[in-house]
Design a protein around this motif. Structure first.
Motif, short mmCIF file in Angstrom:
data_model
loop_
_atom_site.label_atom_id
_atom_site.label_comp_id
_atom_site.label_asym_id
_atom_site.label_seq_id
_atom_site.Cartn_x
_atom_site.Cartn_y
_atom_site.Cartn_z
N VAL A 139 -1.25 -10.95 -1.28
CA VAL A 139 -1.46 -9.64 -0.69
C VAL A 139 -0.87 -8.54 -1.56
N ILE A 140 0.33 -8.75 -2.07
CA ILE A 140 0.94 -7.74 -2.94
C ILE A 140 0.11 -7.52 -4.19
N ASN A 141 -0.59 -8.54 -4.63
CA ASN A 141 -1.44 -8.42 -5.82
C ASN A 141 -2.51 -7.35 -5.64
N TRP A 142 -2.86 -7.04 -4.38
CA TRP A 142 -3.88 -6.03 -4.12
C TRP A 142 -3.42 -4.63 -4.46
N THR A 143 -2.13 -4.43 -4.70
CA THR A 143 -1.66 -3.09 -5.06
C THR A 143 -2.29 -2.62 -6.37
N ALA A 158 -5.29 -2.48 -6.83
CA ALA A 158 -6.51 -1.76 -6.43
C ALA A 158 -6.24 -0.69 -5.37
N THR A 159 -4.96 -0.43 -5.08
CA THR A 159 -4.61 0.56 -4.06
C THR A 159 -3.61 1.56 -4.64
N PRO A 160 -4.09 2.53 -5.44
CA PRO A 160 -3.18 3.50 -6.06
C PRO A 160 -2.23 4.20 -5.10
N PRO A 161 -2.63 4.48 -3.84
CA PRO A 161 -1.66 5.14 -2.94
C PRO A 161 -0.43 4.28 -2.63
N ILE A 162 -0.54 2.97 -2.85
CA ILE A 162 0.60 2.09 -2.59
C ILE A 162 1.22 1.76 -3.95
N GLU A 163 2.16 2.58 -4.37
CA GLU A 163 2.79 2.44 -5.68
C GLU A 163 4.00 1.52 -5.55
N LEU A 164 3.88 0.32 -6.13
CA LEU A 164 4.88 -0.72 -5.93
C LEU A 164 6.25 -0.32 -6.48
N ALA A 165 6.29 0.60 -7.42
CA ALA A 165 7.57 1.04 -7.98
C ALA A 165 8.49 1.65 -6.92
N LYS A 166 7.91 2.10 -5.80
CA LYS A 166 8.72 2.68 -4.73
C LYS A 166 9.56 1.63 -4.01
N TRP A 167 9.20 0.36 -4.21
CA TRP A 167 9.91 -0.75 -3.58
C TRP A 167 10.34 -1.72 -4.68
N PRO A 168 11.40 -1.40 -5.41
CA PRO A 168 11.77 -2.18 -6.60
C PRO A 168 12.08 -3.64 -6.32
N THR A 169 12.63 -3.96 -5.17
CA THR A 169 12.92 -5.36 -4.86
C THR A 169 11.63 -6.14 -4.63
N VAL A 170 10.69 -5.52 -3.93
CA VAL A 170 9.38 -6.15 -3.72
C VAL A 170 8.66 -6.30 -5.06
N LYS A 171 8.75 -5.30 -5.91
CA LYS A 171 8.11 -5.37 -7.22
C LYS A 171 8.70 -6.50 -8.05
N ALA A 172 10.04 -6.63 -8.03
CA ALA A 172 10.69 -7.70 -8.79
C ALA A 172 10.28 -9.07 -8.25
N TYR A 173 10.18 -9.18 -6.93
CA TYR A 173 9.72 -10.42 -6.29
C TYR A 173 8.32 -10.76 -6.78
N TYR A 174 7.44 -9.78 -6.74
CA TYR A 174 6.06 -9.98 -7.17
C TYR A 174 5.98 -10.41 -8.63
N GLU A 175 6.70 -9.74 -9.48
CA GLU A 175 6.67 -10.08 -10.90
C GLU A 175 7.24 -11.46 -11.16
N ARG A 176 8.27 -11.81 -10.41
CA ARG A 176 8.88 -13.14 -10.54
C ARG A 176 7.89 -14.23 -10.11
N LEU A 222 -8.17 -0.51 1.36
CA LEU A 222 -9.15 -1.06 0.43
C LEU A 222 -10.59 -0.78 0.85
N ASP A 223 -10.79 -0.42 2.10
CA ASP A 223 -12.13 -0.20 2.63
C ASP A 223 -12.73 1.08 2.04
N ARG A 224 -13.77 0.92 1.23
CA ARG A 224 -14.38 2.09 0.58
C ARG A 224 -15.08 3.01 1.57
#
Length: 214
Positions: free
Chosen positions: A161-165, A167-185, A114-116
């Motif tokens: 913390v996951i919500n910061w994804t 603003a971080t395009p290099p960290i594509e949450l779709a690569k971790w579907p379980t984490v993404k489902a957790y976040y959306e839940r 996140l550091d510009r």
């Protein structure tokens, strides 16, 4: 109690915890660039010399810093909310996850990305080294609803913390579907949804304020 926060920063985890507890608090917004408390124009560094959020002033006037400590204080202060952990191994597991989120994800992965001002090669190194932390989280969360056997302050921190994804395009949450489902839940959980919606509006106002001052 007073919670010093910046919109969408890690301090949002404490807001979520307080909402879960139904606890009253004064939310004092700190501009992350100027360290000015927006409500009264005071210098936040007179409260916390490091200028870091979250910072909590208790009803007794004591000042507490560091996210993990503040989250555990809130959990213990409002036991009826059920966001703490029982003494023994469950408590140790809670501390384990707060440490993991704070060091491996928050500071180890997301802060450099996140550091510009961070050079591209630094960000590339951090991603190569630390994306494995999300692999670890992905495997752990399979078949689990929360980090512990119930929603806790560790989940409040992790979803923040996951919500910061966003603003971080290099960290594509779709690569971790379980984490993404957790976040959306968890984003659908009332306390989390309310906190994100409120702080997103404050964040937009903060950006507009900085543009006007430029």
């Amino acid at each position: 109690m007073d919670l010093y926060f910046s919109p969408l920063a890690c301090s949002m985890a404490t807001r979520i915890a307080l909402y879960e507890a139904g606890a009253a608090a004064n939310y004092l917004e700190v501009d992350p660039k100027t360290k000015v408390v927006q409500q009264d124009g005071s210098d936040f560094r007179s409260v916390n010399p490091l200028g870091l959020v979250p910072t909590l002033r208790t009803d007794d006037g004591l000042v507490l810093t560091e996210n993990a400590a503040i989250l555990q204080y809130v959990a213990d202060r409002f036991p009826q909310a059920g966001i703490a952990a029982n003494p023994g191994m469950e408590r140790s597991r809670l501390q384990q996850w707060l440490c993991f989120i704070g060091t491996e994800l928050h500071k180890g992965l997301f802060v450099p990305v996140l550091d510009r001002k961070a050079p591209a090669e630094v960000k590339s190194y951090v991603l190569d080294k630390n994306l494995s932390r999300l692999d670890y989280l992905e495997n752990y969360l399979k078949g689990r609803e929360f980090l512990l056997d119930h929603f806790s302050v560790a989940d409040a921190y992790l979803v923040t913390v996951i919500n910061w994804t966003m603003a971080t395009p290099p960290i594509e949450l779709a690569k971790w579907p379980t984490v993404k489902a957790y976040y959306e839940r968890l984003r659908a959980r009332p306390s989390v949804a309310k906190a994100i919606a409120e702080e997103f509006e404050l964040y937009k106002a903060e950006i507009a304020r900085h543009k006007a001052a430029a």
